[in-house]
Write a protein that holds these residues in place. Sequence first.
Motif, mmCIF file in Angstrom:
data_model
loop_
_atom_site.group_PDB
_atom_site.id
_atom_site.type_symbol
_atom_site.label_atom_id
_atom_site.label_comp_id
_atom_site.label_asym_id
_atom_site.label_seq_id
_atom_site.Cartn_x
_atom_site.Cartn_y
_atom_site.Cartn_z
ATOM 1 N N ILE A 1 0.837 -1.208 0.000
ATOM 2 C CA ILE A 1 0.000 0.000 0.000
ATOM 3 C C ILE A 1 0.865 1.247 0.000
ATOM 4 O O ILE A 1 0.576 2.233 -0.693
ATOM 5 C CB ILE A 1 -0.948 -0.042 1.218
ATOM 6 N N CYS B 1 -5.017 3.444 -11.145
ATOM 7 C CA CYS B 1 -5.374 3.164 -9.751
ATOM 8 C C CYS B 1 -6.461 2.096 -9.675
ATOM 9 O O CYS B 1 -6.386 1.160 -8.868
ATOM 10 C CB CYS B 1 -5.838 4.455 -9.074
ATOM 11 N N CYS C 1 -6.092 -1.652 -7.965
ATOM 12 C CA CYS C 1 -6.959 -2.131 -6.893
ATOM 13 C C CYS C 1 -7.697 -3.403 -7.297
ATOM 14 O O CYS C 1 -7.847 -4.345 -6.498
ATOM 15 C CB CYS C 1 -7.964 -1.042 -6.508
ATOM 16 N N GLN C 2 -8.173 -3.436 -8.558
ATOM 17 C CA GLN C 2 -8.861 -4.631 -9.023
ATOM 18 C C GLN C 2 -7.916 -5.833 -9.051
ATOM 19 O O GLN C 2 -8.293 -6.954 -8.678
ATOM 20 C CB GLN C 2 -9.441 -4.383 -10.419
ATOM 21 N N SER D 1 -7.303 -6.961 -5.496
ATOM 22 C CA SER D 1 -8.471 -7.672 -4.992
ATOM 23 C C SER D 1 -8.553 -9.072 -5.581
ATOM 24 O O SER D 1 -8.808 -10.053 -4.861
ATOM 25 C CB SER D 1 -9.735 -6.881 -5.320
ATOM 26 N N CYS E 1 -6.872 -2.450 2.680
ATOM 27 C CA CYS E 1 -7.106 -2.193 1.244
ATOM 28 C C CYS E 1 -8.285 -1.250 1.064
ATOM 29 O O CYS E 1 -8.244 -0.325 0.233
ATOM 30 C CB CYS E 1 -7.383 -3.504 0.520
ATOM 31 N N GLU E 2 -9.352 -1.472 1.839
ATOM 32 C CA GLU E 2 -10.525 -0.608 1.723
ATOM 33 C C GLU E 2 -10.206 0.800 2.197
ATOM 34 O O GLU E 2 -10.684 1.792 1.630
ATOM 35 C CB GLU E 2 -11.668 -1.211 2.528
ATOM 36 N N ALA F 1 -8.398 2.509 -0.548
ATOM 37 C CA ALA F 1 -9.309 2.915 -1.612
ATOM 38 C C ALA F 1 -10.131 4.121 -1.198
ATOM 39 O O ALA F 1 -10.399 5.020 -2.011
ATOM 40 C CB ALA F 1 -10.217 1.742 -1.990
ATOM 41 N N LEU G 1 -13.905 3.521 -6.250
ATOM 42 C CA LEU G 1 -12.670 2.764 -6.076
ATOM 43 C C LEU G 1 -12.862 1.624 -5.070
ATOM 44 O O LEU G 1 -12.276 0.548 -5.221
ATOM 45 C CB LEU G 1 -11.544 3.705 -5.640
ATOM 46 N N GLN G 2 -13.705 1.852 -4.015
ATOM 47 C CA GLN G 2 -13.898 0.805 -3.010
ATOM 48 C C GLN G 2 -14.650 -0.393 -3.574
ATOM 49 O O GLN G 2 -14.549 -1.512 -3.045
ATOM 50 C CB GLN G 2 -14.672 1.364 -1.798
ATOM 51 N N ALA H 1 -13.920 -1.989 -6.017
ATOM 52 C CA ALA H 1 -12.964 -2.969 -6.513
ATOM 53 C C ALA H 1 -12.782 -4.109 -5.514
ATOM 54 O O ALA H 1 -12.433 -5.234 -5.897
ATOM 55 C CB ALA H 1 -11.619 -2.295 -6.809
ATOM 56 N N PHE H 2 -13.052 -3.829 -4.191
ATOM 57 C CA PHE H 2 -12.839 -4.848 -3.157
ATOM 58 C C PHE H 2 -14.147 -5.444 -2.662
ATOM 59 O O PHE H 2 -14.149 -6.194 -1.683
ATOM 60 C CB PHE H 2 -12.073 -4.243 -1.981
#
Length: 691
Positions: A604, A626, A630-631, A634, A664-665, A668, A681-682, A684-685
Amino acid sequence: RSVYDDQPNAHQRFMEKLDACIRNHDREIEKMCNFHHQGFVDAITELLKVRADAEKLKVQVTDTNRRLQDAGKEVIAQTEEIIRCRVQQRNITTVVEKLQLCLPVLEMYSKLKEQMNVKRYYSALKTMEQLENLYLPRVSQYRFCQIMIENLPKLREEIKEISMSDLKDFLESIRKHSDRIGETAMKQAQQQKTFSTILQKQNNVNYGRNMRLGRSRILESKNEITLKRTFEDDDEHEEEVLTAQDLVDFSPVYRCLHIYSVLGDGEIFENYYRKQRRKQARLVLQPQSSMHETVEGYRRYFSQIVGFFVVEDHILHVTQGLVTRTYTDELWNMALSKIIAVLRTHSSYCSDPDLVLELKNLIVVFADTLQGYGFPVNRLFDLLFEIRDQYNETLLKKWSGLFRDIFEADNYSPIPVANEEEYKIVISKFPFQDPELDKQSFPKKLPMSQSVPQIYIQVKEFIYASLKFSESLHRSSTEIDDMLRKSTNLLLTRTLSSCLQNLIKKPHIGLTELVQIIINTTHLEQACKYLEDFISNITNISQVTVHTSRLYGLSTFKDARHAAEGEIYTKLNQKIDEFIQIADYDWTMSESDGRASGYLMDLINFLRSTFQVFTHLPGKVAQTACMSACQHLSTSLLQMLLDTELKQISMGAIQQFNLDVIQCELFASSEPVPGFQGDTLQLAFIDLRQV
């Protein structure tokens, strides 16, 4: 008739009448004799009287004759002496006359010998002709004349052999001097063309102003100084300018032509001369195997050919019938085909653009020189367009190396400028405008790296180099403008694009370098309009012209940016994979550590610092990078959790994994790259969270 008809008594009557007729004639004869008898008697009497006087006269004549004979003996002797003297005098006169006839013959023959000794063979032939037609026929009965007549054909053959020997020496001489003749002719043609160009530039003020932009101003001033010195040297040494007549003595060919023409063998001489010159032409047109290695090889090759045809043109204009325009045109067409084939072959070996440019200049001078002598050279200029493509290829190869060197030497960081002077230096090299940056105080940094102004300068240098080949091709400014734009497009779309693509794919190019490459391509794309203006200023062709081509820098740099963006996404994912690989979860742990895993925190932190570098990128690129990162993170974590080899998971391991997902969240939700709407962006998780 009645007698012949045998009438009764006809014969008797005829005899009676015949007798009567005879008697009548007898009576007439008697009468005539009686009439002349007295005269006859008188004549006899007179003759008898004269006889005595005649005898007396005879005696007197005999005596007179005797005395005359005695007196004439001395006269006869003197007369015979006179006759003898007169015969001698007549013989002397005859001898003098014959000598007078022979003396001109002897004088002419002596003159002939003297002419032979001093090698005045044409005059000797004329003397022979006079001897045969005028002098010798008058005295042909003399033996010495027969000897002369027999010697004259031998002398003619001797003259033919000597003149032919002189002709062979002449042919050998022009073969040796053809390169020097050609070099002189090419030099004169080049000087004349340069002088005409200067006059044209002086009369075309606008053209001169446009050509005095940037480096061309320096080049033109240097050229003017050089040309002035050249013309001054030419004025000082004008008497040293040589022509073909100065370098080669043409008298043998004139003399041989006249001699063979007088002898009636002019056609034989013409055929021999043309045959020998054809052989020499084939030798001249045969290039050396190493000709393509140096410009001197090409120069010597062209000089020999020019010298050959300058001699032929001189022979054409100063002789009648020895060579004809048809013959020279045929010879030139044959030579031109060979020249084009040779240049195509040897120029293909040239990998140095400077050598190709020198070759082009030589071909132009070669063509202009021969065009001045009336030879068609359009095919040579067509060949130059083929060589131009090859020249552009060599330029592209050279500039490909230059671009690679620039990219290798670049530090891929913004250009720092400490003061106004340094800023002006950079701006003078590259057309950069940023009002916001201008407001900042020094020191400051320009967004592009050092390679951008260097690439821009090299593109301009390429345009200059391409322009050098386009000059002197007898093409309009529109055509030159079109050629420059096409070659520049090739440089951008093929060479520079290939270099950028290769650069982007190099292993040592990291994310920071890729970000800088995207920024650099953006500025180079913006500078394309200035390159178009630069070409327009050089060629004096407005960009609003219908047929003006455009530069394709937009697509070139856009493709490079897309490739760099894709490489950024790929490298980000690779970096994430590297962090994921060092993850060491204990799936059987009884309880969590109470904090997120160390590898994930390092990941991170890496992403956070990386996305800070993305601030200079277009917003969409940074957001896409970005989101993609993130994807991928995840997906990687999800795959780790759902790995088929994972047989059991403790609650403590789940709690530890949950702490990592929470980090991770949080990452994001911290909006590492601005511009995302809401919780985009969040999301993605979200799948990872649900699992």
